[in-house]
Write a protein that holds these residues in place. Structure first.
Motif, PDB file in Angstrom:
ATOM      1  N   LEU A 237       0.801  -1.219   0.000  1.00  0.00           N
ATOM      2  CA  LEU A 237       0.000   0.000   0.000  1.00  0.00           C
ATOM      3  C   LEU A 237       0.835   1.271   0.000  1.00  0.00           C
ATOM      4  CD1 LEU A 237      -2.773  -1.016   2.567  1.00  0.00           C
ATOM      5  CD2 LEU A 237      -2.831  -1.192   0.084  1.00  0.00           C
ATOM      6  N   SER A 238       2.117   1.175   0.339  1.00  0.00           N
ATOM      7  CA  SER A 238       2.951   2.384   0.402  1.00  0.00           C
ATOM      8  C   SER A 238       4.390   2.042   0.079  1.00  0.00           C
ATOM      9  CB  SER A 238       2.861   3.032   1.792  1.00  0.00           C
ATOM     10  OG  SER A 238       3.158   2.089   2.806  1.00  0.00           O
ATOM     11  N   VAL A 239       5.046   2.927  -0.666  1.00  0.00           N
ATOM     12  CA  VAL A 239       6.462   2.779  -0.995  1.00  0.00           C
ATOM     13  C   VAL A 239       7.114   4.149  -0.913  1.00  0.00           C
ATOM     14  CG1 VAL A 239       6.289   0.718  -2.454  1.00  0.00           C
ATOM     15  CG2 VAL A 239       5.928   2.974  -3.463  1.00  0.00           C
ATOM     16  N   SER A 240       8.396   4.180  -0.518  1.00  0.00           N
ATOM     17  CA  SER A 240       9.103   5.448  -0.419  1.00  0.00           C
ATOM     18  C   SER A 240      10.606   5.212  -0.492  1.00  0.00           C
ATOM     19  CB  SER A 240       8.741   6.163   0.892  1.00  0.00           C
ATOM     20  OG  SER A 240       9.344   7.425   0.967  1.00  0.00           O
ATOM     21  N   TRP A 241      11.286   5.914  -1.396  1.00  0.00           N
ATOM     22  CA  TRP A 241      12.727   5.808  -1.546  1.00  0.00           C
ATOM     23  C   TRP A 241      13.430   6.663  -0.493  1.00  0.00           C
ATOM     24  CZ3 TRP A 241      15.079   2.533  -4.974  1.00  0.00           C
ATOM     25  CH2 TRP A 241      14.308   2.036  -6.032  1.00  0.00           C
ATOM     26  N   SER A 242      14.564   6.187  -0.013  1.00  0.00           N
ATOM     27  CA  SER A 242      15.366   6.958   0.929  1.00  0.00           C
ATOM     28  C   SER A 242      15.983   8.164   0.226  1.00  0.00           C
ATOM     29  CB  SER A 242      16.485   6.087   1.517  1.00  0.00           C
ATOM     30  OG  SER A 242      17.429   6.885   2.209  1.00  0.00           O
ATOM     31  N   PRO A 243      15.929   9.355   0.860  1.00  0.00           N
ATOM     32  CA  PRO A 243      16.585  10.531   0.274  1.00  0.00           C
ATOM     33  C   PRO A 243      18.084  10.573   0.561  1.00  0.00           C
ATOM     34  CG  PRO A 243      15.453  11.153   2.279  1.00  0.00           C
ATOM     35  CD  PRO A 243      15.145   9.695   2.062  1.00  0.00           C
ATOM     36  N   TYR A 245      20.109   7.311   0.590  1.00  0.00           N
ATOM     37  CA  TYR A 245      20.719   6.173  -0.103  1.00  0.00           C
ATOM     38  C   TYR A 245      19.860   5.848  -1.316  1.00  0.00           C
ATOM     39  CZ  TYR A 245      23.109   5.748   4.374  1.00  0.00           C
ATOM     40  OH  TYR A 245      23.831   6.008   5.508  1.00  0.00           O
ATOM     41  N   GLU A 246      20.444   6.010  -2.495  1.00  0.00           N
ATOM     42  CA  GLU A 246      19.636   5.937  -3.713  1.00  0.00           C
ATOM     43  C   GLU A 246      19.092   4.558  -4.025  1.00  0.00           C
ATOM     44  OE1 GLU A 246      23.123   5.308  -7.111  1.00  0.00           O
ATOM     45  OE2 GLU A 246      22.134   7.233  -6.905  1.00  0.00           O
ATOM     46  N   HIS A 247      19.624   3.507  -3.425  1.00  0.00           N
ATOM     47  CA  HIS A 247      19.153   2.155  -3.719  1.00  0.00           C
ATOM     48  C   HIS A 247      18.300   1.569  -2.585  1.00  0.00           C
ATOM     49  CE1 HIS A 247      22.771   2.505  -6.349  1.00  0.00           C
ATOM     50  NE2 HIS A 247      21.924   1.987  -7.212  1.00  0.00           N
ATOM     51  N   VAL A 248      18.016   2.357  -1.565  1.00  0.00           N
ATOM     52  CA  VAL A 248      17.245   1.867  -0.420  1.00  0.00           C
ATOM     53  C   VAL A 248      15.782   2.280  -0.567  1.00  0.00           C
ATOM     54  CG1 VAL A 248      16.925   2.026   2.080  1.00  0.00           C
ATOM     55  CG2 VAL A 248      19.228   1.837   1.117  1.00  0.00           C
ATOM     56  N   LEU A 249      14.903   1.302  -0.419  1.00  0.00           N
ATOM     57  CA  LEU A 249      13.469   1.511  -0.596  1.00  0.00           C
ATOM     58  C   LEU A 249      12.710   0.936   0.595  1.00  0.00           C
ATOM     59  CD1 LEU A 249      11.009   2.174  -2.572  1.00  0.00           C
ATOM     60  CD2 LEU A 249      11.187  -0.224  -3.271  1.00  0.00           C
ATOM     61  N   ALA A 250      11.754   1.698   1.111  1.00  0.00           N
ATOM     62  CA  ALA A 250      10.876   1.215   2.171  1.00  0.00           C
ATOM     63  C   ALA A 250       9.511   0.906   1.570  1.00  0.00           C
ATOM     64  CB  ALA A 250      10.748   2.253   3.280  1.00  0.00           C
ATOM     65  N   ALA A 257       3.685  -5.103   7.926  1.00  0.00           N
ATOM     66  CA  ALA A 257       5.146  -5.081   7.880  1.00  0.00           C
ATOM     67  C   ALA A 257       5.646  -3.884   7.088  1.00  0.00           C
ATOM     68  CB  ALA A 257       5.686  -6.370   7.264  1.00  0.00           C
ATOM     69  N   VAL A 258       6.773  -3.321   7.548  1.00  0.00           N
ATOM     70  CA  VAL A 258       7.518  -2.327   6.788  1.00  0.00           C
ATOM     71  C   VAL A 258       8.857  -2.957   6.449  1.00  0.00           C
ATOM     72  CG1 VAL A 258       8.636  -0.075   6.801  1.00  0.00           C
ATOM     73  CG2 VAL A 258       6.383  -0.338   7.832  1.00  0.00           C
ATOM     74  N   ARG A 259       9.082  -3.208   5.171  1.00  0.00           N
ATOM     75  CA  ARG A 259      10.293  -3.869   4.712  1.00  0.00           C
ATOM     76  C   ARG A 259      11.239  -2.859   4.083  1.00  0.00           C
ATOM     77  NH1 ARG A 259       5.962  -7.327   3.846  1.00  0.00           N
ATOM     78  NH2 ARG A 259       6.234  -9.407   4.757  1.00  0.00           N
ATOM     79  N   ILE A 260      12.522  -2.985   4.400  1.00  0.00           N
ATOM     80  CA  ILE A 260      13.553  -2.139   3.813  1.00  0.00           C
ATOM     81  C   ILE A 260      14.318  -2.977   2.793  1.00  0.00           C
ATOM     82  CG2 ILE A 260      15.491  -0.608   4.274  1.00  0.00           C
ATOM     83  CD1 ILE A 260      12.906   0.238   5.636  1.00  0.00           C
ATOM     84  N   TRP A 261      14.357  -2.490   1.556  1.00  0.00           N
ATOM     85  CA  TRP A 261      14.970  -3.219   0.455  1.00  0.00           C
ATOM     86  C   TRP A 261      16.197  -2.478  -0.067  1.00  0.00           C
ATOM     87  CZ3 TRP A 261      12.622  -7.836  -0.935  1.00  0.00           C
ATOM     88  CH2 TRP A 261      11.300  -8.022  -0.511  1.00  0.00           C
ATOM     89  N   ASP A 262      17.185  -3.244  -0.511  1.00  0.00           N
ATOM     90  CA  ASP A 262      18.301  -2.722  -1.289  1.00  0.00           C
ATOM     91  C   ASP A 262      18.157  -3.328  -2.684  1.00  0.00           C
ATOM     92  OD1 ASP A 262      20.705  -2.146  -2.555  1.00  0.00           O
ATOM     93  OD2 ASP A 262      21.863  -2.269  -0.701  1.00  0.00           O
ATOM     94  N   VAL A 263      17.812  -2.511  -3.656  1.00  0.00           N
ATOM     95  CA  VAL A 263      17.454  -3.029  -4.975  1.00  0.00           C
ATOM     96  C   VAL A 263      18.662  -3.542  -5.750  1.00  0.00           C
ATOM     97  CG1 VAL A 263      15.430  -1.536  -5.132  1.00  0.00           C
ATOM     98  CG2 VAL A 263      17.621  -0.729  -6.033  1.00  0.00           C
ATOM     99  N   VAL A 304      -0.166  -1.139   6.622  1.00  0.00           N
ATOM    100  CA  VAL A 304       0.660   0.070   6.596  1.00  0.00           C
ATOM    101  C   VAL A 304       0.422   0.779   5.263  1.00  0.00           C
ATOM    102  CG1 VAL A 304       2.996   1.003   6.743  1.00  0.00           C
ATOM    103  CG2 VAL A 304       2.389  -1.051   8.044  1.00  0.00           C
ATOM    104  N   ASN A 305      -0.248   1.912   5.313  1.00  0.00           N
ATOM    105  CA  ASN A 305      -0.578   2.623   4.070  1.00  0.00           C
ATOM    106  C   ASN A 305       0.051   4.012   3.990  1.00  0.00           C
ATOM    107  OD1 ASN A 305      -2.189   3.708   6.092  1.00  0.00           O
ATOM    108  ND2 ASN A 305      -3.956   4.017   4.757  1.00  0.00           N
ATOM    109  N   GLY A 306       1.007   4.313   4.855  1.00  0.00           N
ATOM    110  CA  GLY A 306       1.685   5.598   4.795  1.00  0.00           C
ATOM    111  C   GLY A 306       3.154   5.476   5.152  1.00  0.00           C
ATOM    112  N   LEU A 307       4.027   5.995   4.293  1.00  0.00           N
ATOM    113  CA  LEU A 307       5.465   6.022   4.553  1.00  0.00           C
ATOM    114  C   LEU A 307       6.033   7.339   4.032  1.00  0.00           C
ATOM    115  CD1 LEU A 307       6.724   2.444   3.529  1.00  0.00           C
ATOM    116  CD2 LEU A 307       6.643   3.368   5.843  1.00  0.00           C
ATOM    117  N   THR A 308       6.893   7.958   4.815  1.00  0.00           N
ATOM    118  CA  THR A 308       7.603   9.147   4.353  1.00  0.00           C
ATOM    119  C   THR A 308       8.891   9.282   5.140  1.00  0.00           C
ATOM    120  OG1 THR A 308       7.386  11.509   3.852  1.00  0.00           O
ATOM    121  CG2 THR A 308       6.515  10.777   5.960  1.00  0.00           C
TER     122      THR A 308
END
Length: 502
Positions: A237-243, A245-250, A257-263, A304-308
């Motif tokens: 429901l929600s995605v947000s890139w880290s400002p 680290y350019e390859h880190v995505l929440a 669950a809130v998952r942190i990814w390294d693409v 979880v429908n909000g991430l920033t």
């Protein structure tokens, strides 16, 4: 204010600190700006039109712009079926794009207004109509769920919809440059504000985060949660890139669950945020040094429908259907235990567009969170969780909106989206607010009753400006004079009585 000016002129207060104090004061004083209206051109067939800019008013709002009292009140909508998404370009803060529940998209030029203190009705500079089932039109077929401008160039923006597509648009021509069919209802998308790659992360009904590469025009990767290939993780429901680290995505999912990814990695998943973890990493390392995630960890007890993120990437903020907002230390993954109280309301099946005040507007550690709390906007201290202001005046609780079939339906009105307007968009310590200068910036909100509403800080002395040439301001001044007279009469009545002591 006079004391601040004296401290500034005497050299006891530096210019940066003076600007920060003033901006913080303005951020805490946001109020409705009813003199700004957005007219998408849709009309109720039973109401006559052509009454001009000053006679229009929203029956749903109950707010008018002065003018002839005998003239019929014309209802205005930005999108008659309801505003479902907003996005504002970050460079000049000039072009606003809005999406409707009827799948239409409209572009607005916010520099049309010649005087920010006078009543003005904005009209779209471009309209993209809904594409029918048998039409070759480029628009969406179903309601727009999310909009965003390309972070490095305001000449392009993206939209996603319930019709399972992500579309890339040319801002100048209001035409489609690319369309991507993802095979699942798309709730949200995000583009990294700092990355050199052109990956668009999409949250859909599928439990995997879909990555679309704008260079190759293909969905190049799916981030699948380990052990969740059967779909038990639910929709993203929600995605947000880290400002930072350019390859880190929440990514936030329907399973809480809130998952942190390294693409860049094949197994992708870096961490799962745990609401019970208040310590995080002992070494305080970067996201690339995180320990193996605990697969049973949950950030929220509901979807979880909000991430920033904060602008510096130091904190991640999440919101869920459990009516909780949590602030996470991005370096360690720890829950900071900021308590926002029991007043949080969040039940929509879609992304919540909350945001944190831009970096530099407030003192470090004093950032403010703007949250669309169903029928109001909450301004809260990010780290303490205390409520600074409640922005209300959203119109009726239940509104009648149009449908693309020509009928009407009653819906529960709520705030669907927020957009911050300042110089350079989200950043900078100065801003341009819908045609006027202001050190704190401005706020725009989209609503299911079809309205786009503006919010401005209350300036000292602004009530007296423009009284001679603005009927609306004159009405406000007359109301204040009437109140003062009533208080004065009551005071004179009390003081005029003869009191006898015995």
């Amino acid at each position: 204010m006079n004391l601040l000016l004296f401290e500034r002129s005497s050299g006891r207060l530096g210019p940066d600190e003076f600007a920060r104090i003033q901006a913080t004061t303005l951020l805490r004083s946001f109020a409705r700006a009813p003199h700004f209206r957005f007219d998408g051109g849709e009309r109720d067939a039973s109401v006559p039109v052509g009454r001009g800019n000053r006679a229009v008013a929203s029956a749903a709002d109950g707010s008018g712009s002065g003018g002839d009292a005998a003239a019929p009140r014309v209802s205005l909508w930005a999108h008659q079926a309801g505003v479902s998404a907003l996005a504002l370009e970050r460079f000049d803060g000039r072009i606003l794009v809005s999406g409707g529940s009827d799948a239409t998209i409209k572009l607005w030029d916010l520099e049309q207004c010649p005087n920010p203190w006078r009543y003005y009705t904005y009209r779209p500079v471009a309209v993209v109509s809904r594409a029918g089932s048998d039409s070759a039109a480029a628009g969406h077929r179903f309601g727009v769920t999310h909009l965003s401008f390309y972070p490095f160039d305001s000449a392009a923006f993206l939209s996603c919809s319930h019709d399972q597509t992500l579309k890339l648009w040319s801002t100048e021509r209001a035409s489609v440059s690319g369309s991507f069919f993802l095979g699942s209802r798309v709730y949200t998308h995000a583009v990294s504000p700092i990355a050199s790659h052109l990956l668009v992360a999409c949250g859909t009904q599928h439990p995997a985060v879909r990555l679309v590469d704008l260079r190759s025009s293909a969905a190049v990767q799916s981030l699948v949660p380990p052990g969740q290939t059967g779909g038990s993780a639910g929709a993203v429901l929600s995605v947000s890139w880290s400002p930072a680290y350019e390859h880190v995505l929440a990514a936030g999912s329907a399973d809480g669950a809130v998952r942190i990814w390294d693409v860049r990695k094949s197994n992708g998943l870096v961490a799962l945020l745990d609401q019970e973890d208040v310590v995080g990493l002992a070494d305080g390392g970067t996201t690339s040094q995180l320990r193996p995630p605990r697969l049973a960890a949950k950030a929220h007890a509901g979807a979880v429908n909000g991430l920033t993120w904060t602008d510096d990437g130091a904190y991640l903020v999440s919101a869920g259907h459990d009516r909780r907002i949590r602030v996470w230390d991005a370096a360690t993954g720890a829950n900071t235990l900021a308590s926002f109280g029991p007043s949080i309301r969040n039940s929509q099946m879609g992304a919540v567009t909350m945001f944190v005040s831009p970096l530099g507007l407030t003192a470090p550690g004093c950032e403010l969170l703007f949250f669309p709390n169903e029928t109001e906007i909450l301004v809260m201290d990010l780290h303490e969780g205390s409520t600074v202001a409640r922005l209300r005046g959203m119109g009726p609780a239940v509104a009648s909106v149009g449908t693309h079939q020509g009928g009407e339906r009653a819906i529960k009105n709520r705030v669907t989206s927020l957009a911050w307007r300042g110089a350079g968009g989200s950043g900078g310590s100065s801003g341009v607010v819908m045609g006027g200068s202001n050190a704190a910036g401005g706020l725009l909100s989209g609503h299911l009753d079809g309205q786009i509403r503006g919010w401005l800080p209350e300036l000292e002395g602004a009530d007296d400006e423009g009284d001679d040439d603005d009927d609306g301001a004159a009405d406000i001044s007359a109301a204040k004079t009437k109140k003062r007279k009533a208080l004065d009469d009551a005071f004179r009545s009390l003081m005029g009585r003869q009191v006898t002591f015995s």
